[in-house]
Design a protein around this motif. Structure first.
Motif, PDB file in Angstrom:
ATOM      1  N   HIS A 162       0.817  -1.218   0.000  1.00 56.58           N
ATOM      2  CA  HIS A 162       0.000   0.000   0.000  1.00 56.58           C
ATOM      3  C   HIS A 162       0.852   1.269   0.000  1.00 56.58           C
ATOM      4  O   HIS A 162       0.337   2.362   0.244  1.00 56.58           O
ATOM      5  CB  HIS A 162      -0.996  -0.043   1.163  1.00 56.58           C
ATOM      6  N   CYS A 172      -7.584   0.917  -4.901  1.00 60.16           N
ATOM      7  CA  CYS A 172      -7.123  -0.284  -4.191  1.00 60.16           C
ATOM      8  C   CYS A 172      -8.212  -0.742  -3.224  1.00 60.16           C
ATOM      9  O   CYS A 172      -9.024   0.059  -2.766  1.00 60.16           O
ATOM     10  CB  CYS A 172      -5.848   0.050  -3.434  1.00 60.16           C
ATOM     11  N   CYS A 174      -7.885  -1.225  -0.249  1.00 62.41           N
ATOM     12  CA  CYS A 174      -7.709  -0.562   1.052  1.00 62.41           C
ATOM     13  C   CYS A 174      -8.496   0.741   1.111  1.00 62.41           C
ATOM     14  O   CYS A 174      -8.567   1.378   2.157  1.00 62.41           O
ATOM     15  CB  CYS A 174      -6.230  -0.302   1.330  1.00 62.41           C
ATOM     16  N   CYS A 179      -1.748   2.389  -4.997  1.00 64.16           N
ATOM     17  CA  CYS A 179      -0.924   1.481  -4.182  1.00 64.16           C
ATOM     18  C   CYS A 179      -0.125   0.549  -5.097  1.00 64.16           C
ATOM     19  O   CYS A 179      -0.644   0.068  -6.115  1.00 64.16           O
ATOM     20  CB  CYS A 179      -1.808   0.638  -3.269  1.00 64.16           C
TER      21      CYS A 179
HETATM   22 ZN   LIG Z   1      -3.955  -0.023  -0.953  1.00 69.92          ZN
END
Ligand SMILES: [Zn+2]
Length: 301
Positions: A162, A172, A174, A179
Motif C-alpha cells: 500500500h 485499491c 484498502c 498502491c
Molecule cells: Zn492499498
C-alpha cells in the motif's frame, strides 16, 4: 515429535507436518474460496484434522501448530485484528485453536513468518538489517532491524503493497489509490493487462505471453517492475539497510531475474546508501510455511 505449519495466504491455504523447520514430512493445500470466506475456525480445524488423518500420523505426535496468516496479528495473544483475504476481524485464533487441539498455537502475520525464516535459516542469516518483501497475490514486507522483526505500533508494519507509486492511480481494496500492489503483484499485473490491453488474463497467462515475447506482456511486466522499484527505492533510502530480500509465491514468475530492478534502483536510491543489494529468498514461496513451522518448534523447545 512433529509440529504443524500452516500458511493462510491470499488465495490458498497450505499445511505441512514437519520435524525440523524445513523437513516437511508431508504437505497439502486447498483454495481459500473452497473453504468459504470468512473461514470459520471449525472449518479450519476440520481441514487440519483431515490432513493429519490422511497422513496416518497420530495426533499425539503433534506438539504445536504455527499459523502464518495474511493479516494484522497481535502475536502475543494470537489475535487476528484484520485479515481481509480470509474475512477475519477480531478473531482470537490462537485461543480458539488451543481449545480445539489442546497444544500451543502461535499465530503471526505471514510476512513476519517469512522474514523470520530468511533471517534465522535463509538468505538473511548473515544480515543484521534488511527488508523482506513477499510478492504474491498482494505484496507485504517486514523490516528486520538489529535481527529483530519490527512490528510497528499496531503490528501493521507489513503493508508494503500500500505504498503509493502513483497519485490518483488505480483504486485499491484498502480504499486508497495508487498502491503498488495494484501494479506489481500477481493481481496487479492482471489488473494492468485489463486496464491497458483489455485482456482478462491470469498472472500465469501474462507470464507465459511475456516468455513468448508478446509486446503487451512485456509492457505489463515493465510497468510492474518500474512501480516496484519506485517503492523499494523509498524504503532503501529511508532505512539505509544492508539488503532487500525478495520472496513470495509470485516473485519468480513476475521477476525471474532481478537485474532490471537493480538497474532501476541504482538510479533511484539516494547515492550515500549504496551499494544496493537485492537477493532472492532461500525459501521462495515456502518462506511463510517455514517461518510458521519454526515458530511452532520454538514454542516447544
Ligand atoms: Zn492499498
Amino acid at each position: 515429535m512433529a509440529v504443524i505449519g500452516i500458511d493462510i495466504g491470499g488465495t490458498k491455504i497450505r499445511m505441512a507436518i514437519s520435524d525440523t523447520p524445513t523437513n516437511f514430512l508431508c504437505q497439502s493445500e486447498a483454495r481459500i474460496s473452497d473453504l468459504g470466506i470468512p473461514i470459520s475456525v471449525d472449518v479450519l480445524s476440520n481441514f487440519i484434522r483431515e490432513k493429519i488423518k490422511k497422513e496416518n500420523i497420530p495426533f499425539s505426535k503433534i506438539q504445536a501448530i504455527g499459523v502464518s496468516v495474511a493479516a494484522v496479528v497481535n502475536r502475543q495473544q494470537g489475535f487476528v485484528k484484520i485479515g481481509e483475504n480470509v474475512g477475519w476481524e477480531n478473531v482470537p485464533l490462537a485461543k480458539q485453536l488451543e481449545e480445539e487441539f489442546g497444544i500451543p498455537i502461535i499465530v503471526d502475520t505471514d510476512v513476519f513468518c517469512g522474514a523470520a525464516a530468511e533471517s534465522t535459516l535463509g538468505n538473511g542469516i548473515d544480515l543484521d538489517n534488511f527488508l523482506y518483501i513477499a510478492i504474491g497475490t498482494g505484496i507485504g514486507h517486514a523490516f528486520v532491524l538489529n535481527r529483530e522483526i519490527f512490528r510497528g505500533l499496531h503490528d501493521a508494519a507489513s503493508a508494503f503493497g500500500h505504498l503509493k507509486v502513483c497519485i490518483g492511480g488505480a483504486k485499491c481494496y484498502c480504499g486508497q489509490r495508487g498502491c503498488v500492489c495494484q501494479y506489481s503483484s500477481g493481481e496487479g499485473i492482471s489488473r494492468l493487462s485489463n486496464e491497458f490491453f483489455k485482456k482478462k488474463v491470469s498472472m500465469k497467462e501474462i507470464v507465459h505471453a511475456y516468455l513468448c515475447g508478446e509486446e503487451w506482456a512485456k509492457q505489463v511486466i515493465k510497468e510492474a517492475s518500474d512501480k516496484l522499484a519506485l517503492a523499494i527505492s523509498q524504503a532503501y533510502t529511508l532505512f539505509d539497510i544492508e539488503c532487500v530480500i525478495l520472496g513470495g509465491g509470485a516473485l519468480s514468475d513476475i521477476y525471474p531475474n532481478l537485474d532490471y530492478l537493480a538497474e532501476l534502483l541504482e538510479q533511484m536510491v539516494y547515492p550515500k546508501v549504496r551499494p544496493i543489494i537485492l537477493r532472492k529468498g532461500k525459501y521462495g514461496g515456502n518462506s511463510q510455511l517455514v517461518g510458521a513451522t519454526l515458530f511452532a518448534l520454538d514454542a516447544i523447545s
